[in-house]
Design an enzyme around this catalytic site. Structure first.
Site, PDB file in Angstrom:
ATOM      1  N   LYS A   1      18.743  45.540  13.783  1.00  0.00           N
ATOM      2  CA  LYS A   1      18.675  46.939  14.233  1.00  0.00           C
ATOM      3  C   LYS A   1      18.751  46.992  15.753  1.00  0.00           C
ATOM      4  O   LYS A   1      19.476  47.811  16.323  1.00  0.00           O
ATOM      5  CB  LYS A   1      17.343  47.584  13.807  1.00  0.00           C
ATOM      6  CG  LYS A   1      17.167  47.877  12.331  1.00  0.00           C
ATOM      7  CD  LYS A   1      15.838  48.636  12.163  1.00  0.00           C
ATOM      8  CE  LYS A   1      15.486  48.915  10.732  1.00  0.00           C
ATOM      9  NZ  LYS A   1      14.211  49.646  10.604  1.00  0.00           N
TER      10      LYS A   1
ATOM     11  N   PHE B   1      23.904  42.814   7.952  1.00  0.00           N
ATOM     12  CA  PHE B   1      22.675  42.310   7.344  1.00  0.00           C
ATOM     13  C   PHE B   1      22.383  43.128   6.086  1.00  0.00           C
ATOM     14  O   PHE B   1      23.180  44.008   5.708  1.00  0.00           O
ATOM     15  CB  PHE B   1      21.509  42.376   8.345  1.00  0.00           C
ATOM     16  CG  PHE B   1      21.056  43.775   8.713  1.00  0.00           C
ATOM     17  CD1 PHE B   1      21.774  44.540   9.612  1.00  0.00           C
ATOM     18  CD2 PHE B   1      19.901  44.337   8.156  1.00  0.00           C
ATOM     19  CE1 PHE B   1      21.360  45.829   9.958  1.00  0.00           C
ATOM     20  CE2 PHE B   1      19.466  45.610   8.496  1.00  0.00           C
ATOM     21  CZ  PHE B   1      20.205  46.363   9.396  1.00  0.00           C
ATOM     22  N   GLY B   2      21.256  42.823   5.451  1.00  0.00           N
ATOM     23  CA  GLY B   2      20.804  43.605   4.301  1.00  0.00           C
ATOM     24  C   GLY B   2      21.868  43.736   3.224  1.00  0.00           C
ATOM     25  O   GLY B   2      22.440  42.743   2.754  1.00  0.00           O
TER      26      GLY B   2
ATOM     27  N   ASP C   1      13.231  54.256  10.403  1.00  0.00           N
ATOM     28  CA  ASP C   1      13.120  53.751   9.042  1.00  0.00           C
ATOM     29  C   ASP C   1      14.458  54.012   8.389  1.00  0.00           C
ATOM     30  O   ASP C   1      15.045  55.086   8.546  1.00  0.00           O
ATOM     31  CB  ASP C   1      11.985  54.445   8.282  1.00  0.00           C
ATOM     32  CG  ASP C   1      11.533  53.601   7.104  1.00  0.00           C
ATOM     33  OD1 ASP C   1      11.176  52.424   7.335  1.00  0.00           O
ATOM     34  OD2 ASP C   1      11.554  54.087   5.955  1.00  0.00           O
TER      35      ASP C   1
END
Ligand code: ITT
Length: 206
Positions: free
Chosen positions: A19, A157-158, A76
């Site tokens: 992030k 990512f993720g 978030d």
């Protein structure tokens, strides 16, 4: 040569280095630098006890601002797959368990989705900016797309290796970072934050 303008600096309260990298690439061209609150302060674990992205972003920003006695922003984010009741949603980082790796979370998602044809999804990002005294505001961004049938690419990512944004044929995992950074939920949330004057602190703090 004209006078050089000192970049504005924002303090981001995130433990997620991906992030942080994305914040820096998106905001760098606007002459906004992003420092990590975790590099400058000791911040104990902040529990995400909210039931929405917004609640969790606000909890993270307000707690970090109060612990560091600084103005910080937090976010978030997560993936919502509509045919799975919007799962994994706010549980995206811990879908396969509190210590789960990105790969374990992704495997669980692919297992639950199977070969379903209903693969529409969106990534959501809610940013919150807070001072030690109060919440300044929030901004949200999304990117719509679908979950591919297999994992492709190693960038990002993720869930990036399975997320294909609308209007594209490749996953975020196959895209160059600069391309993800122009259309992502994070880029859209930052654009909205700037458009609504969230980072204009003099204005926001009065
Ligand atoms: P912080 O709370 O410290 O910021 P975190 O990784 O725990 O870090 P979140 O609780 O917001 O952050 O969870 C975000 C999860 O959502 C992340 O771990 C991924 O699983 C998913 N996610 C969010 N944005 C993503 C993106 O751009 N690409 C891939 N997966 C993403």
């Amino acid at each position: 040569m004209g006078p050089s303008v000192k970049p504005m600096e924002l303090l981001a309260a995130t433990t997620n280095l991906h992030k942080l990298d994305e914040f820096r690439s998106i905001l760098g061209p606007l002459n906004i630098s992003v420092a990590s609150a975790y590099d400058r302060f000791t911040i104990p674990e902040i529990e995400e006890t909210g039931t929405t992205f917004e609640e969790n972003a606000v909890i993270k920003a307000c707690e970090a601002a109060s612990i560091t006695n600084s103005t910080v922003f937090a976010e978030d984010s997560g993936l919502e797959v509509f045919s799975l009741n919007s799962d994994p949603g706010i549980y995206s980082a811990r879908y396969a368990g509190s210590e789960a790796t990105d790969q374990e979370n992704l495997d669980k998602l692919m297992q639950r989705l199977g070969v379903s044809e209903d693969r529409a999804a969106r990534y959501v990002c809610v940013l919150a900016l807070a001072t030690p005294e109060k919440l300044v505001g929030v901004a949200e961004g999304e990117v719509r797309g679908r979950i591919g049938l297999s994992q492709l690419g190693t960038n990002g990512f993720g869930y990036d290796p399975v997320f294909i944004p609308d209007g594209h044929v490749t996953t975020f995992g196959q895209m160059q970072r600069c391309d993800k950074d122009t259309i992502s939920h994070r880029a859209n949330a930052l654009k909205n934050a700037i458009d609504c004057g969230l980072f204009n602190l003099e204005k926001s703090l009065t």
